[in-house]
Design a protein around this motif. Sequence first.
Motif, PDB file in Angstrom:
ATOM      1  N   SER A 136       0.821  -1.195   0.000  1.00 23.98           N
ATOM      2  CA  SER A 136       0.000   0.000   0.000  1.00 23.98           C
ATOM      3  C   SER A 136       0.860   1.252   0.000  1.00 23.98           C
ATOM      4  CB  SER A 136      -0.931  -0.010   1.219  1.00 23.98           C
ATOM      5  OG  SER A 136      -1.709   1.154   1.272  1.00 23.98           O
ATOM      6  N   ARG A 137       1.949   1.236   0.777  1.00 27.62           N
ATOM      7  CA  ARG A 137       2.850   2.391   0.803  1.00 27.62           C
ATOM      8  C   ARG A 137       3.551   2.592  -0.538  1.00 27.62           C
ATOM      9  NH1 ARG A 137       4.158   0.266   6.020  1.00 27.62           N
ATOM     10  NH2 ARG A 137       6.089  -0.641   5.170  1.00 27.62           N
ATOM     11  N   GLN A 138       3.854   1.498  -1.228  1.00 29.51           N
ATOM     12  CA  GLN A 138       4.541   1.609  -2.516  1.00 29.51           C
ATOM     13  C   GLN A 138       3.653   2.252  -3.580  1.00 29.51           C
ATOM     14  OE1 GLN A 138       7.980   0.980  -1.532  1.00 29.51           O
ATOM     15  NE2 GLN A 138       7.818   0.637  -3.739  1.00 29.51           N
ATOM     16  N   GLY A 139       2.384   1.925  -3.552  1.00 30.46           N
ATOM     17  CA  GLY A 139       1.492   2.426  -4.582  1.00 30.46           C
ATOM     18  C   GLY A 139       1.797   1.799  -5.926  1.00 30.46           C
ATOM     19  N   ALA A 140       1.424   2.473  -6.984  1.00 28.54           N
ATOM     20  CA  ALA A 140       1.620   1.938  -8.333  1.00 28.54           C
ATOM     21  C   ALA A 140       3.082   2.017  -8.748  1.00 28.54           C
ATOM     22  CB  ALA A 140       0.753   2.702  -9.323  1.00 28.54           C
ATOM     23  N   LYS A 141       3.511   1.078  -9.586  1.00 29.96           N
ATOM     24  CA  LYS A 141       4.851   1.101 -10.166  1.00 29.96           C
ATOM     25  C   LYS A 141       4.801   1.988 -11.409  1.00 29.96           C
ATOM     26  CE  LYS A 141       8.539  -2.218 -10.876  1.00 29.96           C
ATOM     27  NZ  LYS A 141       8.871  -3.638 -11.081  1.00 29.96           N
ATOM     28  N   LEU A 142       5.447   3.118 -11.343  1.00 25.25           N
ATOM     29  CA  LEU A 142       5.315   4.118 -12.393  1.00 25.25           C
ATOM     30  C   LEU A 142       6.287   3.909 -13.548  1.00 25.25           C
ATOM     31  CD1 LEU A 142       4.807   7.294 -10.167  1.00 25.25           C
ATOM     32  CD2 LEU A 142       3.083   5.771 -11.164  1.00 25.25           C
ATOM     33  N   GLU A 143       7.403   3.226 -13.282  1.00 22.13           N
ATOM     34  CA  GLU A 143       8.393   2.992 -14.322  1.00 22.13           C
ATOM     35  C   GLU A 143       8.742   1.505 -14.367  1.00 22.13           C
ATOM     36  OE1 GLU A 143      11.816   5.406 -13.925  1.00 22.13           O
ATOM     37  OE2 GLU A 143      10.713   7.319 -13.870  1.00 22.13           O
ATOM     38  N   PRO A 144       8.736   0.900 -15.553  1.00 20.89           N
ATOM     39  CA  PRO A 144       9.107  -0.520 -15.650  1.00 20.89           C
ATOM     40  C   PRO A 144      10.586  -0.718 -15.341  1.00 20.89           C
ATOM     41  CG  PRO A 144       8.868   0.446 -17.836  1.00 20.89           C
ATOM     42  CD  PRO A 144       8.401   1.487 -16.866  1.00 20.89           C
ATOM     43  N   ASN A 145      10.919  -1.917 -14.861  1.00 24.89           N
ATOM     44  CA  ASN A 145      12.325  -2.275 -14.685  1.00 24.89           C
ATOM     45  C   ASN A 145      12.503  -3.725 -15.097  1.00 24.89           C
ATOM     46  OD1 ASN A 145      11.263  -3.762 -12.527  1.00 24.89           O
ATOM     47  ND2 ASN A 145      12.171  -2.474 -10.933  1.00 24.89           N
ATOM     48  N   GLN A 146      13.712  -4.267 -14.947  1.00 26.44           N
ATOM     49  CA  GLN A 146      13.963  -5.636 -15.411  1.00 26.44           C
ATOM     50  C   GLN A 146      13.218  -6.676 -14.588  1.00 26.44           C
ATOM     51  OE1 GLN A 146      15.750  -8.319 -13.985  1.00 26.44           O
ATOM     52  NE2 GLN A 146      16.295  -7.328 -12.057  1.00 26.44           N
TER      53      GLN A 146
END
Length: 359
Positions: A136-146
């Motif tokens: 919940s603290r992280q929220g959405a992943k805004l940038e893709p990574n490997q």
Amino acid sequence: MPEDTHATSGLLDVATIYHEPAVTDYQRGREILDRFPRAERIVVSSHWNLPGLHGNEGIAEDWLKIKKTVLVLGVRKTMAVRPNGRSADFIAPSYSNGCAMACAYCYVPRRKGYANPISTFVNIEEISRAIERHSSRQGAKLEPNQVDPRHWVYDIGENGDCSVDALISDNLRDLVAQFGRLPHAKASFATKFVNRDLLDYDPRGKTRIRFSLMPRDVARMVDIRTSPIEERIAAIDDFVAAGYEVHLNFSPVIYYEGWLEDYAELFDQVDGSLSGRAKQQLAAEVIFLTHNDRLHDVNLAWHPRAEDLLWVPRLQEAKVSETGGRNVRYRQGLKRRLVEEFGSLLRRKLPYCEIRYAF
């Protein structure tokens, strides 16, 4: 979860359960104890302190027997979520450590000395809440990574094999269901055991299983008490169809004369077995062998033949670990060449399989 013959007469035949006093305060703890009603119960102050097992050099020859017949139950105290960045974005609080299988290169026994049975934590609700709070603290992943283009990935099986853990309790089922509900998170674990009970779970595309593969003859030497390589490959399509994301875990890659020829055969076997759907979502991680002087000593007591492959000082260099042990890995120049050769072969044989990372 009633006792069944699959769990008790094959990989596990639990005869002794060491457990902390508080285990019976938890529903999961009571469920597990009820599942093995004939097992002797021994109360211990801590799952890290098992009299007669941990640190007892004399029992190394009983390595396999202990893995099959001993179970440890405890209550996890710390709920830290640690950053990772290779296999996953984060390492979730482990709900187990140790394993009933006996891979000769496994790093987990380095902390336990001369016995490494499964330890299962019964406070799964607290573990689940810690993961949910972090997500919940992280929220959405805004940038893709490997690691993943869309979701934050949590490794839930760093210190054991989740497919084997599922023979003991519903901890894995609970976590797979939880990650299916979390909007921005995905679970991940590597496995060498094909447990088809997992096909009845509800992953909703939010659990990544990494099937570990290596050439068949090498696996027969070092992957003790695991599912055959052919069975792991044959399971991939079924797990994809059941809603899992399935990747390959080439770990550890062991160097020996003829290794590339054996991997070429393995890659051909993978290519000839997978459906188009499975190939489309496929990716791999590649991890070359790291070994350890303490584990080397344990292996000499129960499986010295494996050390002919794993402990080759003329090819390896030492590195002192954080815990003071002496780890060995392939010499830097040699390893660089091996990683390049492996990657080139994999890209040629399985061009659709992304290499997420290799080292």
